[in-house]
Design an enzyme around this catalytic site. Sequence first.
Site, mmCIF file in Angstrom:
data_model
loop_
_atom_site.group_PDB
_atom_site.id
_atom_site.type_symbol
_atom_site.label_atom_id
_atom_site.label_comp_id
_atom_site.label_asym_id
_atom_site.label_seq_id
_atom_site.Cartn_x
_atom_site.Cartn_y
_atom_site.Cartn_z
ATOM 1 N N PRO A 17 42.926 156.614 93.851
ATOM 2 C CA PRO A 17 42.861 156.877 95.281
ATOM 3 C C PRO A 17 44.174 157.361 95.881
ATOM 4 C CG PRO A 17 42.775 154.523 94.826
ATOM 5 C CD PRO A 17 42.609 155.222 93.518
ATOM 6 N N ASN A 18 44.033 158.310 96.772
ATOM 7 C CA ASN A 18 45.120 158.895 97.569
ATOM 8 C C ASN A 18 46.003 159.864 96.792
ATOM 9 O OD1 ASN A 18 44.467 157.399 100.022
ATOM 10 N ND2 ASN A 18 45.169 155.596 98.890
ATOM 11 N N ARG A 25 51.508 163.237 101.050
ATOM 12 C CA ARG A 25 51.510 161.798 101.287
ATOM 13 C C ARG A 25 52.899 161.211 100.995
ATOM 14 N NH1 ARG A 25 49.402 157.624 96.749
ATOM 15 N NH2 ARG A 25 49.509 155.750 98.028
ATOM 16 N N TYR A 30 56.699 159.902 96.891
ATOM 17 C CA TYR A 30 55.921 160.523 95.810
ATOM 18 C C TYR A 30 56.294 161.979 95.517
ATOM 19 C CZ TYR A 30 53.146 156.305 96.519
ATOM 20 O OH TYR A 30 52.755 155.003 96.638
ATOM 21 N N ASN A 80 46.934 156.956 86.286
ATOM 22 C CA ASN A 80 47.595 156.450 87.487
ATOM 23 C C ASN A 80 46.468 156.068 88.430
ATOM 24 O OD1 ASN A 80 48.934 155.835 89.790
ATOM 25 N ND2 ASN A 80 50.186 157.694 89.866
ATOM 26 N N ALA A 83 46.380 152.392 93.956
ATOM 27 C CA ALA A 83 46.228 151.007 94.410
ATOM 28 C C ALA A 83 45.247 150.204 93.554
ATOM 29 C CB ALA A 83 45.772 150.997 95.869
ATOM 30 N N GLU A 104 49.886 153.874 81.278
ATOM 31 C CA GLU A 104 49.836 153.716 82.734
ATOM 32 C C GLU A 104 51.058 154.400 83.346
ATOM 33 O OE1 GLU A 104 49.395 149.597 83.980
ATOM 34 O OE2 GLU A 104 50.483 150.002 85.840
ATOM 35 N N HIS A 106 53.135 155.409 87.011
ATOM 36 C CA HIS A 106 53.341 155.382 88.458
ATOM 37 C C HIS A 106 54.487 156.319 88.782
ATOM 38 C CE1 HIS A 106 50.535 152.154 88.835
ATOM 39 N NE2 HIS A 106 51.145 151.549 87.831
ATOM 40 N N ARG A 113 59.359 147.892 94.704
ATOM 41 C CA ARG A 113 58.613 147.965 95.967
ATOM 42 C C ARG A 113 57.979 146.609 96.298
ATOM 43 N NH1 ARG A 113 54.908 153.134 95.854
ATOM 44 N NH2 ARG A 113 54.835 152.640 98.087
HETATM 45 C C1 DQA Z 1 51.414 154.587 92.664
HETATM 46 C C2 DQA Z 1 51.934 153.221 93.092
HETATM 47 C C3 DQA Z 1 50.807 152.398 93.692
HETATM 48 O O1 DQA Z 1 51.289 151.111 94.085
HETATM 49 C C4 DQA Z 1 50.245 153.101 94.922
HETATM 50 O O2 DQA Z 1 49.170 152.359 95.463
HETATM 51 C C5 DQA Z 1 49.875 154.503 94.643
HETATM 52 C C6 DQA Z 1 50.731 155.319 93.803
HETATM 53 C C7 DQA Z 1 52.536 155.496 92.118
HETATM 54 O O3 DQA Z 1 52.213 156.508 91.505
HETATM 55 O O4 DQA Z 1 53.726 155.214 92.328
HETATM 56 O O5 DQA Z 1 48.891 155.011 95.163
HETATM 57 O O6 DQA Z 1 50.475 154.395 91.603
#
Ligand code: DQA
Length: 154
Positions: A17-18, A25, A30, A80, A83, A104, A106, A113
């Site tokens: 998501p997102n 964003r 990011y 990735n 959330a 995984e 990020h 964070r």
């Molecule tokens: C993320 C880190 C997550 O905590 C966050 O919710 C994201 C992006 C990252 O790529 O740093 O959506 O996965």
Amino acid sequence: MSAVTARSAVIAVLNGPNLNLLGEREPHIYGAETLADVEERCRRAAEALGYAVDCRQSNHEGALVDAVHELRQCAGFVVNLGAYTHTSIALRDALATVSGPVVEVHISNVYSRETFRHLSYVAPLALAVISGCGTRGYEFAVAAIADRLAYSQG
Ligand code: DQA
């Protein structure tokens, strides 16, 4: 990806998501690259190592579970989950069914964070976690998967 490419020659790249809003964003966290840029990075990195990629993104947990099921015979998974990393036992259980290594990723360093980002349901079953290397982390993940597959095939 060619329709005839065997799953065993494909690395799945799954974004949650997102992440469709990458580039717009919170760019101070990011960065400026879009999701299309990131997927292109993955494609190039994979091709250089003899793999194709199948890139998926969804904002919906069930759709991501379905994508994992569909792709579970792939050579490996770069994930990735955004959330959902920190909340989704369903995605953790789906990823436990895949045949290849899971890395995984990020973009940000989740450990520098908020504490709610420190828990990952995926990390215990992952080959590696790459957090804080920006979008380059995806390429490192592709390389880690190819390396593990080369090594495990002797
Ligand atoms: C993320 C880190 C997550 O905590 C966050 O919710 C994201 C992006 C990252 O790529 O740093 O959506 O996965």
